[in-house]
Every structure is written in C-alpha cells, then in structure tokens.
Design a protein around this motif. Structure first.
Motif, mmCIF file in Angstrom:
data_model
loop_
_atom_site.group_PDB
_atom_site.id
_atom_site.type_symbol
_atom_site.label_atom_id
_atom_site.label_comp_id
_atom_site.label_asym_id
_atom_site.label_seq_id
_atom_site.Cartn_x
_atom_site.Cartn_y
_atom_site.Cartn_z
ATOM 1 N N PRO A 83 1.323 -4.198 2.906
ATOM 2 C CA PRO A 83 0.079 -5.127 3.123
ATOM 3 C C PRO A 83 -0.985 -4.412 4.287
ATOM 4 N N ASP A 84 -2.379 -4.926 3.708
ATOM 5 C CA ASP A 84 -3.302 -4.189 4.749
ATOM 6 C C ASP A 84 -3.345 -2.611 4.616
ATOM 7 N N LYS A 87 -12.522 1.127 0.561
ATOM 8 C CA LYS A 87 -13.076 1.337 1.818
ATOM 9 C C LYS A 87 -13.585 2.672 2.144
#
Length: 149
Positions: free
Chosen positions: A21-22, A57
């Motif tokens: 996650p992340d 990103k």
C-alpha cells in the motif's frame, strides 16, 4: 485474440497489484520485471492512466500505482481499455455495435448468433474476475515469502 498491448497491460496491472500500500513502481522496473519494452509500456501506462485505472506521480520517488484497490478492478475493464470491445465482430458488440452491410436479418443471422454467444462467454469470465483474483494466481508471492523467512 488478446493483443500484445492487452497482455502486457495485464502483466503491468498484476505487477502494480502486488505493490505494498502507498508504494509506487517505476515504468523501467515494471518493464524489466515483465520483459516488456519500456517505450511500449509507457504507451500502455498512459492509456491505463487516461482510463482511470492507474495514477502516476512525477518527480523523485514517483511512479505508478493502481487508482483503486485490485478487488475493484475488473479484468474486462482493462482488456476493453487496451484492446477495445470483446466481440469478435462489430454486429455482436455491446459497446461498439455496427450492423453488417451483408446481413438481411440480425435476429436470424447464424454468424451473429454464435458471435454474440462467444462475446457473452468471454465477458462473463473477464467481467467476473478482478485484478486481485489474477494477482492471486501469480506464483511470485509464494516465492517472495519463502525467501523472506
């Protein structure tokens, strides 16, 4: 038939589904791990991003990740994004229907009837299975656990 773009897109999505996650993955790492040309993968990732299936990103520490949890992403959505409609012929398509110019009656055309059944069978499998289901089939998870003991 699934194109190379569709196949590589599925491989990239399975890769992203395996991230913590992340966490983000760089295109170069996805390409190397899955034996995909980085230039081709960049094009695929752009299409997946525009479809809202992944996000990116930029900058240091940047990369790609799933836009939603893997259990919410249907395999059919990925395939349609990269390869278009699932139907083998246009007159059997739900999303890109076009009548044949050589067909007298859509309701009785034996070719269309069989192709609609084929499309429904394919859609049934791909729309019922999620990216999480596909990731669970990956043998890499067990090996990674064994080496971390």
């Amino acid at each position: 038939m699934l194109t190379k773009k569709g196949k590589y897109g599925l491989k990239a999505m399975v890769h992203l589904a395996g991230l913590a996650p992340d966490a983000l993955a760089q295109a170069a790492d996805i390409a190397e791990t899955n034996s995909i040309s980085k230039k081709f993968l960049d094009h695929i990732l752009t299409e997946l991003r525009h479809a809202g299936l992944i996000y990116s990103k930029k900058g240091k520490g940047g990369g790609y990740a799933l836009a939603r949890p893997a259990h919410e992403i249907r395999i059919g959505a990925i395939v349609r994004t990269l390869d278009g409609p699932l139907a083998p012929i246009a007159c059997a398509s739900v999303t890109a229907y076009r009548p044949c110019d050589d067909c007298a009656d859509l309701k009785t055309c034996p070719v269309r009837i069989v192709m609609v059944a084929a499309r429904e069978a394919i859609a049934s499998v791909l729309d019922r299975r999620t990216l999480a289901d596909m990731r669970a089939l990956s043998p890499g998870d067990e090996l990674a656990l064994m080496y971390n003991i």
